[in-house]
Structures are given as structure tokens and as C-alpha cells.
Write a protein that holds these residues in place. Structure first.
Motif, PDB file in Angstrom:
ATOM      1  N   UNK A   3      14.838  15.411  -3.737  1.00 43.91           N
ATOM      2  CA  UNK A   3      14.056  14.729  -4.762  1.00 43.91           C
ATOM      3  C   UNK A   3      12.664  14.468  -4.189  1.00 43.91           C
ATOM      4  N   UNK A   4      11.692  15.295  -4.565  1.00 37.33           N
ATOM      5  CA  UNK A   4      10.356  15.187  -3.976  1.00 37.33           C
ATOM      6  C   UNK A   4       9.655  13.893  -4.377  1.00 37.33           C
ATOM      7  N   UNK A   5       9.881  13.434  -5.596  1.00 35.11           N
ATOM      8  CA  UNK A   5       9.270  12.175  -6.009  1.00 35.11           C
ATOM      9  C   UNK A   5       9.822  11.016  -5.188  1.00 35.11           C
ATOM     10  N   UNK A   6      11.121  11.037  -4.921  1.00 35.71           N
ATOM     11  CA  UNK A   6      11.715   9.979  -4.094  1.00 35.71           C
ATOM     12  C   UNK A   6      11.168  10.040  -2.673  1.00 35.71           C
ATOM     13  N   UNK A   7      10.971  11.259  -2.158  1.00 36.19           N
ATOM     14  CA  UNK A   7      10.394  11.394  -0.822  1.00 36.19           C
ATOM     15  C   UNK A   7       8.964  10.867  -0.786  1.00 36.19           C
ATOM     16  N   UNK A   8       8.187  11.177  -1.803  1.00 35.55           N
ATOM     17  CA  UNK A   8       6.817  10.662  -1.850  1.00 35.55           C
ATOM     18  C   UNK A   8       6.819   9.134  -1.827  1.00 35.55           C
ATOM     19  N   UNK A   9       7.717   8.541  -2.588  1.00 38.81           N
ATOM     20  CA  UNK A   9       7.793   7.076  -2.614  1.00 38.81           C
ATOM     21  C   UNK A   9       8.214   6.518  -1.260  1.00 38.81           C
ATOM     22  N   UNK A  10       9.121   7.194  -0.594  1.00 35.93           N
ATOM     23  CA  UNK A  10       9.549   6.740   0.729  1.00 35.93           C
ATOM     24  C   UNK A  10       8.384   6.793   1.719  1.00 35.93           C
ATOM     25  N   UNK A  11       7.602   7.885   1.652  1.00 32.88           N
ATOM     26  CA  UNK A  11       6.435   7.995   2.530  1.00 32.88           C
ATOM     27  C   UNK A  11       5.465   6.840   2.281  1.00 32.88           C
ATOM     28  N   UNK A  12       5.164   6.586   1.019  1.00 28.65           N
ATOM     29  CA  UNK A  12       4.189   5.548   0.706  1.00 28.65           C
ATOM     30  C   UNK A  12       4.662   4.184   1.205  1.00 28.65           C
ATOM     31  N   UNK A  13       5.926   3.861   0.999  1.00 23.98           N
ATOM     32  CA  UNK A  13       6.440   2.574   1.500  1.00 23.98           C
ATOM     33  C   UNK A  13       6.280   2.480   3.011  1.00 23.98           C
ATOM     34  N   UNK A  14       6.604   3.551   3.709  1.00 26.39           N
ATOM     35  CA  UNK A  14       6.512   3.530   5.173  1.00 26.39           C
ATOM     36  C   UNK A  14       5.075   3.430   5.634  1.00 26.39           C
ATOM     37  N   UNK A  15       4.192   4.214   5.022  1.00 31.30           N
ATOM     38  CA  UNK A  15       2.794   4.182   5.433  1.00 31.30           C
ATOM     39  C   UNK A  15       2.165   2.820   5.164  1.00 31.30           C
ATOM     40  N   UNK A  16       2.416   2.265   3.990  1.00 27.92           N
ATOM     41  CA  UNK A  16       1.822   0.968   3.665  1.00 27.92           C
ATOM     42  C   UNK A  16       2.341  -0.123   4.594  1.00 27.92           C
ATOM     43  N   UNK A  17       3.583   0.001   5.038  1.00 25.54           N
ATOM     44  CA  UNK A  17       4.137  -0.986   5.978  1.00 25.54           C
ATOM     45  C   UNK A  17       3.605  -0.796   7.389  1.00 25.54           C
ATOM     46  N   UNK A  18       2.988   0.373   7.658  1.00 22.20           N
ATOM     47  CA  UNK A  18       2.580   0.706   9.019  1.00 22.20           C
ATOM     48  C   UNK A  18       1.080   0.611   9.253  1.00 22.20           C
ATOM     49  N   UNK A  19       0.283   0.577   8.198  1.00 21.51           N
ATOM     50  CA  UNK A  19      -1.147   0.609   8.414  1.00 21.51           C
ATOM     51  C   UNK A  19      -1.755  -0.792   8.292  1.00 21.51           C
ATOM     52  N   UNK A  20      -2.961  -0.930   8.766  1.00 20.86           N
ATOM     53  CA  UNK A  20      -3.559  -2.242   8.945  1.00 20.86           C
ATOM     54  C   UNK A  20      -3.993  -2.908   7.647  1.00 20.86           C
ATOM     55  N   UNK A  21      -4.532  -2.149   6.703  1.00 19.21           N
ATOM     56  CA  UNK A  21      -4.932  -2.716   5.422  1.00 19.21           C
ATOM     57  C   UNK A  21      -5.035  -1.598   4.397  1.00 19.21           C
ATOM     58  N   UNK A  22      -5.462  -1.947   3.204  1.00 17.83           N
ATOM     59  CA  UNK A  22      -5.441  -0.987   2.099  1.00 17.83           C
ATOM     60  C   UNK A  22      -6.729  -0.180   1.968  1.00 17.83           C
ATOM     61  N   UNK A  23      -7.696  -0.408   2.811  1.00 18.32           N
ATOM     62  CA  UNK A  23      -9.002   0.257   2.680  1.00 18.32           C
ATOM     63  C   UNK A  23      -8.994   1.634   3.324  1.00 18.32           C
ATOM     64  N   UNK A  24      -8.068   2.464   2.897  1.00 19.02           N
ATOM     65  CA  UNK A  24      -7.939   3.809   3.436  1.00 19.02           C
ATOM     66  C   UNK A  24      -7.601   4.754   2.298  1.00 19.02           C
ATOM     67  N   UNK A  25      -7.614   6.062   2.534  1.00 17.37           N
ATOM     68  CA  UNK A  25      -7.382   7.016   1.441  1.00 17.37           C
ATOM     69  C   UNK A  25      -6.014   6.837   0.783  1.00 17.37           C
ATOM     70  N   UNK A  26      -5.912   7.395  -0.398  1.00 24.00           N
ATOM     71  CA  UNK A  26      -4.680   7.372  -1.187  1.00 24.00           C
ATOM     72  C   UNK A  26      -3.508   7.880  -0.343  1.00 24.00           C
ATOM     73  N   UNK A  27      -2.462   7.088  -0.176  1.00 28.48           N
ATOM     74  CA  UNK A  27      -1.343   7.532   0.675  1.00 28.48           C
ATOM     75  C   UNK A  27      -0.612   8.743   0.122  1.00 28.48           C
TER      76      UNK A  27
END
Length: 232
Positions: A3-27
């Protein structure tokens, strides 16, 4: 089918939990770039299905990790670069992480840890006490403990990835990989892996090695150059 959409969502959750703030390119742009790599046509085993399985296993083992999100990021990158004829896939995948993650907002310390974990999948032999390394390696090797039918499908897919290697060369290279794995004191390092996967994996590896090294009948000589060793 993954499920590629589910994978995309998993990536976004992980990246947002790992990066310092939201002022970066679209995950999502990073998710899409990685999924394009994982969907390349030369792949038969190292596919988005394998990525999904490794992420699922990391979730199963998350209590043993020091930083589960770092391990998840490493899972995304660990086979992101994959050309079966090359022996530098792990290094190139680690370098991709080193370039992409800072741009995506991940701090240098976490980026370095992701790259270290990706490089660790060359040997699948983390040091004692390397909790994140133990979780990633166990998650990546969990296929070795699959039921017989699933294990047979895995080995067939690996053979398809190495279709360009003559049979004798493949058998020799694959047998060397299996011996290296069987020579490890433990295939799995987490308590869960040792309890749930170790015995089944060793049985599967031993059976495959016995089949690969079974004497064959007379055959015509062939080029036995193995190319890159068939990977787990």
C-alpha cells in the motif's frame, strides 16, 4: 501488493518525529523519491514489499531500540540504492541518507546514526549493546525465519534478481553468504528475535545450504564468476 499511500504516511510520521521543526521541504517529496527507488524494475525481493516487512518488524521490535524513529529512517534507506550487480549498495544508500536527511530537516547526529545503521547491514553483525543496530539487523533478517513456502518464495526472488549470474556462480556465492550467516554466534540479537526467529532461521539456512551444495550431475563447463554475492 504494498500500500504505497500507507507507506507515504508512515514516512511522513517518522520524518516529522525526527526533524527539528517544520520549516523544511514537503516531506512527501522524499517519500515519493524513495518509493520510486524501491519500485525500480531490477528488484524482485528488495521491493516495497520488503520495505513494508522491515518497517513492520521494526514496529514489533521497537521496545528494544534506543531511538525507534532513527531505526525506521534507516529501514527506509537501507536498500534504497539497489543494483544486484554492485557490491556498493549499502555504502551508496548510506550516502543518499547523508545527503537527503539534512535537507529534509534531520539533525546531523541522527543523520549520522541512520547512515551508520545502513552501513551495518553489510554484515548484520552489530556490536553488543548496539540497540538500534540490533533492531534494524533483526528486522532485515526476519525473512530468514519465514515458513517454508514464504522462504522458498524469498530465495526464488533473490535468484531472479541475480538472473545474470550463471547457476554455478550463483550457488557458490549464495552458499558463501549462508555460511557467513550460520557462522555468526547468533543470527538475532533482540530477545524477541532470539526467541521467535533464531531456530527457524537456522533450519531454513541449513536446508538451503544443503541443497546448494548437493553434488550435481555432469554438466557442461560454464562461467562461474559470481558477481556481487547474493545478499540476504
Amino acid at each position: 501488493m504494498a500500500d504505497l499511500d500507507a507507506l507515504r504516511s508512515r514516512w511522513v510520521r517518522t520524518l516529522l518525529a525526527s526533524r527539528e521543526d517544520a520549516c523544511f521541504p514537503d516531506p512527501y517529496r522524499y517519500a515519493d523519491a524513495l518509493l520510486r527507488l524501491w519500485s525500480e524494475p531490477q528488484r524482485r525481493y528488495h521491493t516495497v514489499e520488503h520495505l513494508t516487512a522491515v518497517l513492520d518488524h521494526v514496529d514489533t521490535l521497537r521496545e528494544y531500540a534506543a531511538d525507534p524513529d532513527v531505526v525506521r529512517l534507516a529501514a527506509w534507506f537501507h536498500d534504497a540504492v539497489y543494483l544486484p550487480e554492485r557490491s556498493t549498495n549499502e555504502e551508496r544508500s548510506a550516502r543518499l541518507a547523508e545527503r537527503a536527511l539534512p535537507e529534509a530537516g534531520v539533525d546531523p547526529e541522527r543523520t549520522a546514526e541512520v547512515a551508520r545503521l545502513v552501513r551495518l547491514t553489510v554484515t548484520h553483525d552489530p556490536a553488543d549493546g548496539d540497540r538500534d543496530g540490533e533492531v534494524l539487523c533483526d528486522a532485515d533478517l526476519a525473512i530468514l525465519a519465514a515458513p517454508p513456502a514464504a522462504y522458498a518464495a524469498y530465495t526464488a526472488a533473490v535468484r531472479q534478481e541475480y538472473h545474470f549470474v550463471p547457476d554455478a556462480g550463483f550457488r557458490s556465492g549464495r552458499a558463501a553468504v549462508l555460511r557467513q550467516l550460520l557462522g555468526l554466534p547468533r543470527l538475532f540479537r533482540t530477545p524477541y528475535g532470539r526467541r521467535e526467529w533464531e531456530a527457524a532461521a537456522r533450519a531454513n539456512l541449513s536446508a538451503e545450504l544443503a541443497e546448494l551444495t548437493r553434488p550435481a550431475g555432469p554438466a557442461q563447463p560454464e562461467n562461474t564468476s559470481p558477481g556481487a554475492p547474493p545478499a540476504p
